[in-house]
Design a protein around this motif. Structure first.
Motif, PDB file in Angstrom:
ATOM      1  N   TRP A   1      45.872  41.354  39.929  1.00  0.00           N
ATOM      2  CA  TRP A   1      44.563  41.985  40.146  1.00  0.00           C
ATOM      3  C   TRP A   1      44.464  43.378  39.565  1.00  0.00           C
ATOM      4  O   TRP A   1      43.393  43.812  39.162  1.00  0.00           O
ATOM      5  CB  TRP A   1      44.232  42.012  41.641  1.00  0.00           C
ATOM      6  CG  TRP A   1      45.229  42.768  42.466  1.00  0.00           C
ATOM      7  CD1 TRP A   1      45.249  44.102  42.734  1.00  0.00           C
ATOM      8  CD2 TRP A   1      46.369  42.216  43.119  1.00  0.00           C
ATOM      9  NE1 TRP A   1      46.335  44.427  43.514  1.00  0.00           N
ATOM     10  CE2 TRP A   1      47.042  43.286  43.768  1.00  0.00           C
ATOM     11  CE3 TRP A   1      46.909  40.931  43.222  1.00  0.00           C
ATOM     12  CZ2 TRP A   1      48.204  43.105  44.507  1.00  0.00           C
ATOM     13  CZ3 TRP A   1      48.062  40.754  43.961  1.00  0.00           C
ATOM     14  CH2 TRP A   1      48.697  41.810  44.596  1.00  0.00           C
TER      15      TRP A   1
ATOM     16  N   TRP B   1      43.109  36.123  40.376  1.00  0.00           N
ATOM     17  CA  TRP B   1      43.314  37.564  40.515  1.00  0.00           C
ATOM     18  C   TRP B   1      42.185  38.339  39.840  1.00  0.00           C
ATOM     19  O   TRP B   1      41.839  39.444  40.285  1.00  0.00           O
ATOM     20  CB  TRP B   1      44.667  37.967  39.950  1.00  0.00           C
ATOM     21  CG  TRP B   1      45.819  37.301  40.638  1.00  0.00           C
ATOM     22  CD1 TRP B   1      46.867  36.656  40.051  1.00  0.00           C
ATOM     23  CD2 TRP B   1      46.057  37.207  42.056  1.00  0.00           C
ATOM     24  NE1 TRP B   1      47.726  36.160  40.996  1.00  0.00           N
ATOM     25  CE2 TRP B   1      47.257  36.486  42.239  1.00  0.00           C
ATOM     26  CE3 TRP B   1      45.371  37.662  43.175  1.00  0.00           C
ATOM     27  CZ2 TRP B   1      47.780  36.210  43.500  1.00  0.00           C
ATOM     28  CZ3 TRP B   1      45.881  37.385  44.443  1.00  0.00           C
ATOM     29  CH2 TRP B   1      47.068  36.675  44.596  1.00  0.00           C
TER      30      TRP B   1
ATOM     31  N   VAL C   1      39.674  38.385  42.541  1.00  0.00           N
ATOM     32  CA  VAL C   1      40.139  39.303  43.587  1.00  0.00           C
ATOM     33  C   VAL C   1      39.822  40.747  43.202  1.00  0.00           C
ATOM     34  O   VAL C   1      39.466  41.570  44.049  1.00  0.00           O
ATOM     35  CB  VAL C   1      41.652  39.123  43.823  1.00  0.00           C
ATOM     36  CG1 VAL C   1      42.237  40.308  44.593  1.00  0.00           C
ATOM     37  CG2 VAL C   1      41.926  37.827  44.578  1.00  0.00           C
TER      38      VAL C   1
ATOM     39  N   ALA D   1      39.765  34.554  47.483  1.00  0.00           N
ATOM     40  CA  ALA D   1      39.735  35.468  46.328  1.00  0.00           C
ATOM     41  C   ALA D   1      39.114  36.814  46.647  1.00  0.00           C
ATOM     42  O   ALA D   1      38.280  37.323  45.905  1.00  0.00           O
ATOM     43  CB  ALA D   1      39.021  34.813  45.133  1.00  0.00           C
TER      44      ALA D   1
END
Length: 293
Positions: free
Chosen positions: A163, A195, A198, A224
């Motif tokens: 992320w 990610w 996210v 997420a």
């Protein structure tokens, strides 16, 4: 007791896996074949308990190719390669450490043993140099040198994201933008769309923006959402594809013809992991033919 990513990487050798279903979707008006692969980190606990049985279960679902990373200590690369071959599971790519002068011979030997020339830096844990522009450029220099080492040894080199590359701002841009602009052109991305979401980005938009850089996509679904548990490698349980917050059809439609493999992965599953993989496999069968126009 479940194994987390840090323990898995610490106790292993070199490799994570993914399985491939040839020609599982046509993403253009013309035929574009992306193969489906499954990241074996997904079944790490099952592998620890029953190595061969776990791989047989993957094959029985229908998977044909795998992406490797790290094995339990007692499993050698040679044994793993032999078992995979016996089950008809080919290796699409290998998650490895960053190539250096100290490990490149081992990585090249691994690739030869697996009959796979594609290695991908798994990217875990977060390198705090990605918090500054200077640090990001220092890492870019390291990645470019690693890429040269890989090429000199007949390998190709890619990067897998989490992320922070899509959340951290440095020099007025997001880290992934600096990476895309300044990395060697032949370093490819394995874009983990979970990610990306996210981090607050739209995965389909990112896939379209980076289409010339992306060769692999990590597919996963679930809540997420960013939370502090991620910092201790404790993500929320993930769901089979199509049962979480991801817009999987949009992600598939945004995937360019440059994408070679869709790599299915669950870091943590809300249900039995093999059931989740089977449901995800069946869900993707809906997209065997998608006309993008």
């Amino acid at each position: 007791m479940a194994t987390n990513r840090r323990d898995f990487i610490r106790t292993a050798g070199v490799g994570l896996m993914a399985a491939t279903l040839p020609g599982y979707m046509d993403l253009h008006a013309k035929t574009v074949q992306h193969q489906l692969s499954v990241q074996l980190y997904t079944i790490r606990d099952a592998i620890n308990n029953d190595f061969e049985g776990s791989l047989k279960q993957l094959a029985s679902i229908g998977f044909k190719n795998v992406e490797t990373a790290f094995w339990p200590k007692e499993i050698t690369d040679e044994h793993a390669a032999a078992v995979l071959k016996s089950l008809g599971l080919k290796i699409s790519s290998c998650h490895t450490d960053i190539p250096t002068k100290d490990n490149i011979a081992k990585l090249a030997a691994l690739a030869n043993g697996y009959n796979c020339k594609t290695i991908i830096w798994h990217g875990w844990p977060e390198d705090k140099r990605h918090s500054t522009l200077e640090g990001t450029r220092e890492l870019i220099s390291i990645y470019n040198k690693a890429n040269k080492l890989a090429k000199d040894n007949g390998l190709r080199f890619g990067l897998h994201n989490h992320w922070w590359e899509y959340r951290n701002h440095v020099g007025g841009k997001l880290v992934y933008e600096i990476l895309h602009e300044e990395l060697d052109a032949d370093i490819f991305f394995e874009t983990d769309v979970y990610w990306v979401k996210v981090a607050g980005q739209n995965p389909a938009t990112i896939l379209q923006k980076l289409k010339n850089r992306i060769r692999f996509i990590h597919l996963k679904d679930g809540p997420a959402e960013f939370n502090d548990k991620l910092l201790s490698d404790s993500p929320d349980p993930m769901t089979p594809l199509g049962q979480g917050t991801q817009n999987i059809p949009a992600i598939i439609n945004a995937s360019s013809a440059n994408v070679e493999y869709m790599v299915l992965e669950l870091d943590k599953s809300i249900i039995d992991v093999f059931d989740a993989l089977k449901q995800s496999y069946d869900y993707l069968a809906k997209f065997r033919s998608v006309n993008r126009g």
